[in-house]
Design a protein around this motif. Structure first.
Motif, PDB file in Angstrom:
ATOM      1  N   ASN A  26       0.846  -1.185   0.000  1.00 34.87           N
ATOM      2  CA  ASN A  26       0.000   0.000   0.000  1.00 34.87           C
ATOM      3  C   ASN A  26       0.883   1.237   0.000  1.00 34.87           C
ATOM      4  O   ASN A  26       1.580   1.514   0.981  1.00 34.87           O
ATOM      5  CB  ASN A  26      -0.917  -0.004   1.220  1.00 34.87           C
ATOM      6  N   GLU A  27       0.865   1.993  -1.102  1.00 33.09           N
ATOM      7  CA  GLU A  27       1.677   3.207  -1.204  1.00 33.09           C
ATOM      8  C   GLU A  27       0.885   4.463  -0.833  1.00 33.09           C
ATOM      9  O   GLU A  27       1.406   5.567  -0.939  1.00 33.09           O
ATOM     10  CB  GLU A  27       2.236   3.337  -2.620  1.00 33.09           C
ATOM     11  N   ASP A  28      -0.366   4.287  -0.393  1.00 34.80           N
ATOM     12  CA  ASP A  28      -1.164   5.403   0.111  1.00 34.80           C
ATOM     13  C   ASP A  28      -0.847   5.668   1.578  1.00 34.80           C
ATOM     14  O   ASP A  28      -0.423   4.755   2.310  1.00 34.80           O
ATOM     15  CB  ASP A  28      -2.663   5.091   0.011  1.00 34.80           C
ATOM     16  N   SER A  29      -1.086   6.888   2.002  1.00 34.73           N
ATOM     17  CA  SER A  29      -1.014   7.256   3.418  1.00 34.73           C
ATOM     18  C   SER A  29      -2.123   8.267   3.702  1.00 34.73           C
ATOM     19  O   SER A  29      -2.612   8.934   2.794  1.00 34.73           O
ATOM     20  CB  SER A  29       0.339   7.881   3.760  1.00 34.73           C
ATOM     21  N   TYR A  30      -2.501   8.366   4.978  1.00 32.04           N
ATOM     22  CA  TYR A  30      -3.474   9.398   5.326  1.00 32.04           C
ATOM     23  C   TYR A  30      -3.227   9.908   6.730  1.00 32.04           C
ATOM     24  O   TYR A  30      -2.517   9.283   7.534  1.00 32.04           O
ATOM     25  CB  TYR A  30      -4.905   8.899   5.166  1.00 32.04           C
ATOM     26  N   LEU A  31      -3.800  11.074   7.018  1.00 35.51           N
ATOM     27  CA  LEU A  31      -3.615  11.737   8.303  1.00 35.51           C
ATOM     28  C   LEU A  31      -4.925  12.375   8.723  1.00 35.51           C
ATOM     29  O   LEU A  31      -5.606  12.999   7.914  1.00 35.51           O
ATOM     30  CB  LEU A  31      -2.528  12.816   8.177  1.00 35.51           C
ATOM     31  N   TRP A  39      -7.001  17.187   7.636  1.00 36.39           N
ATOM     32  CA  TRP A  39      -7.165  15.815   7.156  1.00 36.39           C
ATOM     33  C   TRP A  39      -6.501  15.718   5.788  1.00 36.39           C
ATOM     34  O   TRP A  39      -6.647  16.626   4.956  1.00 36.39           O
ATOM     35  CB  TRP A  39      -8.644  15.454   7.041  1.00 36.39           C
ATOM     36  N   VAL A  40      -5.795  14.599   5.536  1.00 37.01           N
ATOM     37  CA  VAL A  40      -4.983  14.489   4.325  1.00 37.01           C
ATOM     38  C   VAL A  40      -5.018  13.060   3.801  1.00 37.01           C
ATOM     39  O   VAL A  40      -4.996  12.100   4.592  1.00 37.01           O
ATOM     40  CB  VAL A  40      -3.499  14.865   4.605  1.00 37.01           C
ATOM     41  N   VAL A  41      -5.042  12.910   2.467  1.00 38.26           N
ATOM     42  CA  VAL A  41      -4.727  11.634   1.829  1.00 38.26           C
ATOM     43  C   VAL A  41      -3.592  11.880   0.842  1.00 38.26           C
ATOM     44  O   VAL A  41      -3.489  12.967   0.258  1.00 38.26           O
ATOM     45  CB  VAL A  41      -5.946  11.001   1.109  1.00 38.26           C
ATOM     46  N   ALA A  42      -2.741  10.863   0.666  1.00 37.30           N
ATOM     47  CA  ALA A  42      -1.598  10.973  -0.250  1.00 37.30           C
ATOM     48  C   ALA A  42      -1.409   9.635  -0.948  1.00 37.30           C
ATOM     49  O   ALA A  42      -1.475   8.583  -0.311  1.00 37.30           O
ATOM     50  CB  ALA A  42      -0.335  11.365   0.518  1.00 37.30           C
ATOM     51  N   ILE A  58       5.281  12.950   3.349  1.00 36.19           N
ATOM     52  CA  ILE A  58       4.308  14.044   3.422  1.00 36.19           C
ATOM     53  C   ILE A  58       3.548  14.006   4.740  1.00 36.19           C
ATOM     54  O   ILE A  58       3.405  15.021   5.435  1.00 36.19           O
ATOM     55  CB  ILE A  58       3.331  13.960   2.235  1.00 36.19           C
ATOM     56  N   ILE A  59       3.071  12.829   5.107  1.00 36.88           N
ATOM     57  CA  ILE A  59       2.289  12.691   6.332  1.00 36.88           C
ATOM     58  C   ILE A  59       3.127  13.002   7.573  1.00 36.88           C
ATOM     59  O   ILE A  59       2.662  13.664   8.511  1.00 36.88           O
ATOM     60  CB  ILE A  59       1.686  11.273   6.426  1.00 36.88           C
ATOM     61  N   GLU A  60       4.368  12.544   7.572  1.00 34.28           N
ATOM     62  CA  GLU A  60       5.250  12.803   8.724  1.00 34.28           C
ATOM     63  C   GLU A  60       5.445  14.306   8.943  1.00 34.28           C
ATOM     64  O   GLU A  60       5.434  14.784  10.085  1.00 34.28           O
ATOM     65  CB  GLU A  60       6.588  12.117   8.507  1.00 34.28           C
TER      66      GLU A  60
END
Length: 258
Positions: A26-31, A39-42, A58-60
């Motif tokens: 899974n290369e997606d991340s979210y916050l 709130w973020v999706v990447a 990005i999320i970090e």
């Protein structure tokens, strides 16, 4: 009239992320940072684990955003962290000798206002009074062709290069973030999703799912639809509901996910 804020109208949010039925990782991340109003999706790209590294970077950085003093301060903090993530991803690309990057779609909420900022084809939708509208606009080759009138909507749905994106974090020398802003209302629901969602689920299905249930149930329903239809890509979904005054006296911003 007293302005809406992050205490008077707390948030209920939920997120899910899945590698899908085809991809190995899974290369997606979210916050989700409801106390910060973020709130973020990447959606990372680059092959092997490189996309995962890009989206996680990005999320970090965005996770350090803290509590802003105003809506302009929140946006300034967001853009500062995004520039730092862009720089770090560029450095990683140089070290690996290969281009890596990530889309990003973000929702910022403070003082009765929202701002959506994005690069790439991860999307932000708003469901208001039961009706869905797309807030973001894809940075893709196919969207540019549509904008120029070179192809029709029907042709776009089967265009062979429909997933070629034209903007991302970490790919070019600089970043150009698009944004839209507006006023929030009680019971507004924002949907953030990577293209693994929109590849398999229609806007009408998103509208129906979100309008009829709470964020957790809606997220799980949409994810189940994606997986049942083959899940050809990673998929990440984050839902954010602006809770109305009738939802109880609690001022705690609720969040969850898996």
């Amino acid at each position: 009239m007293r302005p809406l804020n992050n205490v008077a109208l707390p948030f209920e949010s939920y997120g899910v992320s899945h590698k899908g039925c085809v991809r190995q990782i899974n290369e997606d991340s979210y916050l989700m940072e409801p106390r910060s109003g973020l709130w973020v999706v990447a959606d990372g790209m680059g092959g092997h684990d490189a996309g995962e590294v890009a989206s996680a970077t990005i999320i970090e950085h965005l996770a350090t955003i803290g509590i802003a003093s105003s809506a302009p301060d929140l946006r300034a903090r967001f853009e500062d962290r995004l520039r730092k993530a862009h720089s770090d991803i560029r450095d990683i690309s140089d070290q690996r000798g290969a281009t890596i990057g990530s889309t990003v779609a973000a929702l910022l909420v403070m003082d009765g206002k929202f701002a959506c900022l994005w690069l790439g084809d991860s999307r932000v939708y708003l469901v208001r009074d039961g009706k869905l509208s797309q807030v973001s606009r894809d940075h893709t080759e196919v969207q540019e062709l549509l904008d120029r009138g070179a192809i029709t909507e029907a042709e776009a749905r089967t265009w062979p290069r429909r997933n070629v994106i034209t903007r991302a974090i970490g790919v070019s020398d600089d970043i150009a973030v698009d944004f839209r802003q507006g006023e929030i209302r009680p019971d507004d629901v924002f949907v953030l999703g990577t293209d693994g969602l929109t590849a398999h689920v229609t806007d009408a299905e998103i509208e129906a799912s979100v309008a009829s249930t709470m964020p957790q149930a809606a997220c799980e329903d949409l994810l189940a639809k994606v997986l049942a239809r083959g899940g050809t890509d990673n998929v990440t979904i984050v839902l954010v509901r602006i809770r109305g005054a009738t939802d109880g006296a609690s001022s705690e911003p609720l969040a969850g996910g898996r």
